[in-house]
Design a protein around this motif. Sequence first.
Motif, mmCIF file in Angstrom:
data_model
loop_
_atom_site.group_PDB
_atom_site.id
_atom_site.type_symbol
_atom_site.label_atom_id
_atom_site.label_comp_id
_atom_site.label_asym_id
_atom_site.label_seq_id
_atom_site.Cartn_x
_atom_site.Cartn_y
_atom_site.Cartn_z
ATOM 1 N N LYS A 51 0.811 -1.214 0.000
ATOM 2 C CA LYS A 51 0.000 0.000 0.000
ATOM 3 C C LYS A 51 0.843 1.262 0.000
ATOM 4 N N VAL A 52 2.139 1.137 0.291
ATOM 5 C CA VAL A 52 3.041 2.293 0.300
ATOM 6 C C VAL A 52 3.608 2.473 -1.095
ATOM 7 N N LYS A 53 3.573 3.707 -1.585
ATOM 8 C CA LYS A 53 4.125 3.977 -2.914
ATOM 9 C C LYS A 53 5.620 4.238 -2.782
ATOM 10 N N ILE A 54 6.385 3.587 -3.653
ATOM 11 C CA ILE A 54 7.846 3.681 -3.627
ATOM 12 C C ILE A 54 8.311 4.276 -4.954
ATOM 13 N N ALA A 55 9.300 5.169 -4.869
ATOM 14 C CA ALA A 55 9.840 5.822 -6.062
ATOM 15 C C ALA A 55 11.332 5.521 -6.175
ATOM 16 N N ILE A 56 11.848 5.707 -7.381
ATOM 17 C CA ILE A 56 13.297 5.596 -7.601
ATOM 18 C C ILE A 56 13.834 7.006 -7.790
ATOM 19 N N HIS A 57 14.768 7.393 -6.934
ATOM 20 C CA HIS A 57 15.390 8.718 -6.991
ATOM 21 C C HIS A 57 16.749 8.589 -7.655
ATOM 22 N N HIS A 58 17.040 9.510 -8.568
ATOM 23 C CA HIS A 58 18.366 9.552 -9.193
ATOM 24 C C HIS A 58 19.222 10.505 -8.370
ATOM 25 N N GLU A 59 20.202 9.955 -7.675
ATOM 26 C CA GLU A 59 20.995 10.718 -6.717
ATOM 27 C C GLU A 59 21.661 11.945 -7.348
ATOM 28 N N ASN A 60 22.143 11.814 -8.570
ATOM 29 C CA ASN A 60 22.823 12.939 -9.213
ATOM 30 C C ASN A 60 21.858 13.777 -10.061
ATOM 31 N N ASN A 61 20.561 13.521 -9.953
ATOM 32 C CA ASN A 61 19.493 14.221 -10.672
ATOM 33 C C ASN A 61 19.581 14.067 -12.189
ATOM 34 N N ASP A 62 20.380 13.133 -12.672
ATOM 35 C CA ASP A 62 20.481 12.850 -14.104
ATOM 36 C C ASP A 62 19.639 11.609 -14.395
ATOM 37 N N HIS A 63 18.470 11.821 -14.960
ATOM 38 C CA HIS A 63 17.551 10.703 -15.208
ATOM 39 C C HIS A 63 18.018 9.802 -16.338
ATOM 40 N N GLU A 64 19.029 10.216 -17.057
ATOM 41 C CA GLU A 64 19.623 9.380 -18.100
ATOM 42 C C GLU A 64 20.618 8.377 -17.492
ATOM 43 N N ASP A 65 21.149 8.708 -16.311
ATOM 44 C CA ASP A 65 22.141 7.868 -15.634
ATOM 45 C C ASP A 65 21.415 6.827 -14.782
ATOM 46 N N ASN A 66 21.271 5.640 -15.325
ATOM 47 C CA ASN A 66 20.560 4.577 -14.613
ATOM 48 C C ASN A 66 21.498 3.529 -14.037
ATOM 49 N N THR A 67 22.713 3.929 -13.700
ATOM 50 C CA THR A 67 23.627 2.990 -13.057
ATOM 51 C C THR A 67 23.073 2.646 -11.675
ATOM 52 N N PRO A 68 23.274 1.431 -11.211
ATOM 53 C CA PRO A 68 22.730 1.031 -9.910
ATOM 54 C C PRO A 68 23.132 1.955 -8.753
ATOM 55 N N SER A 69 24.344 2.492 -8.792
ATOM 56 C CA SER A 69 24.785 3.358 -7.694
ATOM 57 C C SER A 69 24.068 4.709 -7.698
ATOM 58 N N ASN A 70 23.440 5.079 -8.805
ATOM 59 C CA ASN A 70 22.729 6.356 -8.890
ATOM 60 C C ASN A 70 21.247 6.226 -8.541
ATOM 61 N N ARG A 71 20.725 5.017 -8.565
ATOM 62 C CA ARG A 71 19.302 4.791 -8.269
ATOM 63 C C ARG A 71 19.123 4.489 -6.797
ATOM 64 N N LYS A 72 18.267 5.271 -6.149
ATOM 65 C CA LYS A 72 18.000 5.105 -4.721
ATOM 66 C C LYS A 72 16.497 4.934 -4.523
ATOM 67 N N LEU A 73 16.113 4.025 -3.641
ATOM 68 C CA LEU A 73 14.704 3.806 -3.341
ATOM 69 C C LEU A 73 14.250 4.805 -2.284
ATOM 70 N N ALA A 74 13.029 5.289 -2.444
ATOM 71 C CA ALA A 74 12.483 6.264 -1.492
ATOM 72 C C ALA A 74 10.967 6.135 -1.442
ATOM 73 N N HIS A 75 10.398 6.572 -0.308
ATOM 74 C CA HIS A 75 8.950 6.691 -0.250
ATOM 75 C C HIS A 75 8.561 7.768 -1.263
ATOM 76 N N GLN A 76 7.471 7.569 -1.953
ATOM 77 C CA GLN A 76 7.058 8.548 -2.952
ATOM 78 C C GLN A 76 6.828 9.919 -2.313
ATOM 79 N N SER A 77 6.267 9.943 -1.117
ATOM 80 C CA SER A 77 6.011 11.221 -0.441
ATOM 81 C C SER A 77 7.320 11.942 -0.101
ATOM 82 N N CYS A 78 8.337 11.206 0.349
ATOM 83 C CA CYS A 78 9.641 11.806 0.649
ATOM 84 C C CYS A 78 10.296 12.320 -0.629
ATOM 85 N N HIS A 79 10.162 11.566 -1.700
ATOM 86 C CA HIS A 79 10.745 11.937 -2.988
ATOM 87 C C HIS A 79 10.101 13.222 -3.507
ATOM 88 N N LYS A 80 8.782 13.308 -3.432
ATOM 89 C CA LYS A 80 8.074 14.510 -3.869
ATOM 90 C C LYS A 80 8.498 15.713 -3.037
#
Length: 99
Positions: A51-80
């Motif tokens: 029931k909790v929405k989860i988002a993927i945050h790009h740590e370096n804010n580059d949405h083209e960079d999908n390397t595993p080290s750049n993708r971070k899991l977050a609650h959707q509310s925290c991400h927003k």
Amino acid sequence: MRRSTASELRMIREIVWHIGTIKKCYFCKELLLDPGANDLTFGERNCPPVKVKIAIHHENNDHEDNTPSNRKLAHQSCHKRHHIKLQHLAAEGKRIGAK
């Protein structure tokens, strides 16, 4: 729902519960999913709906960079909340969306 689709959904749900009960939100550092009163049994594919929405945050804010080290899991509310703060900083006191 087709049997194969239902089976795949149960498998994905189990994987999400498995990851969510060990990984923490990148922003608030709380567990992504709190098992609470749910008695989770892995391997039997009987986990409850997520029931909790989860988002993927790009740590370096580059949405083209999908390397595993750049993708971070977050609650959707925290991400927003994080991205709204960035918008406010970029707006420099102006109303967001104003030109």
